[in-house]
Design a protein around this motif. Sequence first.
Motif, short mmCIF file in Angstrom:
data_model
loop_
_atom_site.label_atom_id
_atom_site.label_comp_id
_atom_site.label_asym_id
_atom_site.label_seq_id
_atom_site.Cartn_x
_atom_site.Cartn_y
_atom_site.Cartn_z
N UNK A 60 1.18 -1.29 -0.31
CA UNK A 60 0.16 -0.03 0.24
C UNK A 60 0.65 1.15 -0.26
N UNK A 61 1.85 1.38 0.61
CA UNK A 61 2.90 2.14 0.95
C UNK A 61 3.50 3.00 -0.67
N UNK A 62 4.09 1.71 -0.89
CA UNK A 62 4.73 1.67 -2.33
C UNK A 62 3.64 1.92 -3.41
N UNK A 63 2.73 1.36 -3.13
CA UNK A 63 1.47 1.57 -4.46
C UNK A 63 1.07 3.34 -4.74
N UNK A 64 1.08 3.80 -3.09
CA UNK A 64 0.51 5.43 -3.30
C UNK A 64 1.44 6.17 -3.18
N UNK A 65 2.82 5.47 -2.79
CA UNK A 65 4.12 6.89 -3.78
C UNK A 65 4.03 6.73 -5.25
N UNK A 66 3.39 5.45 -5.57
CA UNK A 66 4.05 5.73 -6.72
C UNK A 66 2.48 6.23 -7.57
N UNK A 67 1.26 5.72 -7.16
CA UNK A 67 -0.06 6.74 -7.79
C UNK A 67 -0.16 8.67 -7.49
N UNK A 68 1.30 8.68 -6.50
CA UNK A 68 1.29 10.19 -5.96
C UNK A 68 2.17 10.43 -7.45
N UNK A 69 3.07 9.83 -7.63
CA UNK A 69 3.95 10.39 -8.84
C UNK A 69 3.17 10.78 -10.15
N UNK A 70 2.51 9.67 -10.68
CA UNK A 70 1.73 9.95 -11.00
C UNK A 70 0.59 11.12 -11.43
N UNK A 71 -0.53 10.67 -9.96
CA UNK A 71 -1.29 12.14 -10.56
C UNK A 71 -0.61 13.26 -10.49
N UNK A 72 0.69 13.60 -10.08
CA UNK A 72 1.53 14.51 -10.18
C UNK A 72 1.68 15.38 -11.98
N UNK A 73 2.20 14.26 -12.45
CA UNK A 73 2.52 14.49 -14.16
C UNK A 73 1.26 14.11 -14.87
N UNK A 74 0.29 13.84 -13.99
CA UNK A 74 -0.66 13.53 -15.91
C UNK A 74 -1.86 14.61 -14.71
N UNK A 75 -2.03 14.91 -14.06
CA UNK A 75 -3.27 15.72 -13.74
C UNK A 75 -3.78 16.60 -14.23
N UNK A 76 -2.92 17.62 -14.76
CA UNK A 76 -2.99 18.64 -15.11
C UNK A 76 -2.17 18.94 -17.03
N UNK A 77 -1.48 17.61 -17.09
CA UNK A 77 -0.86 17.59 -18.63
C UNK A 77 -1.74 16.89 -19.70
N UNK A 78 -3.01 16.47 -18.82
CA UNK A 78 -3.80 15.54 -20.29
C UNK A 78 -4.84 16.82 -20.68
N UNK A 79 -5.49 17.17 -19.58
CA UNK A 79 -6.44 18.67 -19.83
C UNK A 79 -5.73 18.92 -20.45
N UNK A 80 -4.13 19.55 -20.55
CA UNK A 80 -3.65 20.63 -21.92
C UNK A 80 -3.51 20.24 -22.87
N UNK A 81 -3.57 18.97 -22.85
CA UNK A 81 -2.69 18.69 -23.99
C UNK A 81 -4.01 18.80 -24.89
N UNK A 82 -5.65 18.35 -24.33
CA UNK A 82 -6.19 18.80 -25.43
C UNK A 82 -6.37 20.25 -25.20
N UNK A 83 -6.02 20.77 -24.66
CA UNK A 83 -6.75 21.92 -25.04
C UNK A 83 -5.47 22.96 -25.50
N UNK A 84 -3.93 22.61 -26.03
CA UNK A 84 -3.37 23.35 -26.16
C UNK A 84 -2.26 22.72 -27.91
N UNK A 85 -1.86 22.91 -27.96
CA UNK A 85 -0.76 22.89 -28.94
C UNK A 85 0.91 22.47 -28.70
#
Length: 257
Positions: A168-193
């Motif tokens: 759970x601890x390892x998975x939580x850290x991985x999920x947090x890192x992945x969240x930080x990378x994607x939470x704004x990047x995917x909407x931005x790729x939809x919105x901007x070139x």
Amino acid sequence: MTSVGQAQIAPVTVARDLALRDLWAALAAGARDFLACPLFGLFFGSIYVGGGLFVGYALFAWKSPTWLIPAAAGFPLIAPFVAVGLYEVSRRREAGLPRSWRAVLGALRGRGDDQIISMGVIVFVAFSFWMIVAHSIFAIFLAESGIGSESLAIFTTQAGIAMLVVGGAVGGLMALAFYAVTVMSLPMLVDREVDFLTAIITSLAVINHNRPVMMAWALIIAVVLFMAMIPAFLGLLIALPVLGHATWHLYRRAVTD
């Protein structure tokens, strides 16, 4: 020139003054988008529900129910990619553009530059890596337990509990890192070139400048998705689209020209 509540991250400006009220405003706006365009939300939500039910059925059919926990824990990693179509629905509704299935589904291809596809590859690699890590943790703690991996009773043993804590601890850290990378990047790729590296840098900048609020958003997402997954994943039909639309509105608040 940027104001006190903003920081310049070429080629955009990110907010440094996000507050909890922005999260509630985003959730309210996300709910309005879902109610205004429910078919799109239910469609993308059903993909996620169907995938979850398939994973669960396959694991039990293959006599390996102990894989259900890491698979279910890692399953939310693909939610941001599934939500790309939802970002496009919100973008079009905000801009007053027509919302056709062709346009919304076309958003999954990005702006013809394969940037969202590249992020999709990252999503797939992250999920695969988590499953490999989970298997390794399972092997380390439970290889000598003497209980077959087809039995859920293995999680009631001392080794099983230790495995759940570490996993759970390892998975939580991985999920947090992945969240930080994607939470704004995917909407931005939809919105901007922009390229996906610029989008990732922007996402990390939003996290860095608004840590308490963005961590609260991560907690809200985790709790809502977990609760929605309990009744055979069916709660995701509503939770996923509302969170997806809400993330778009939070992105619009956090990232400006």
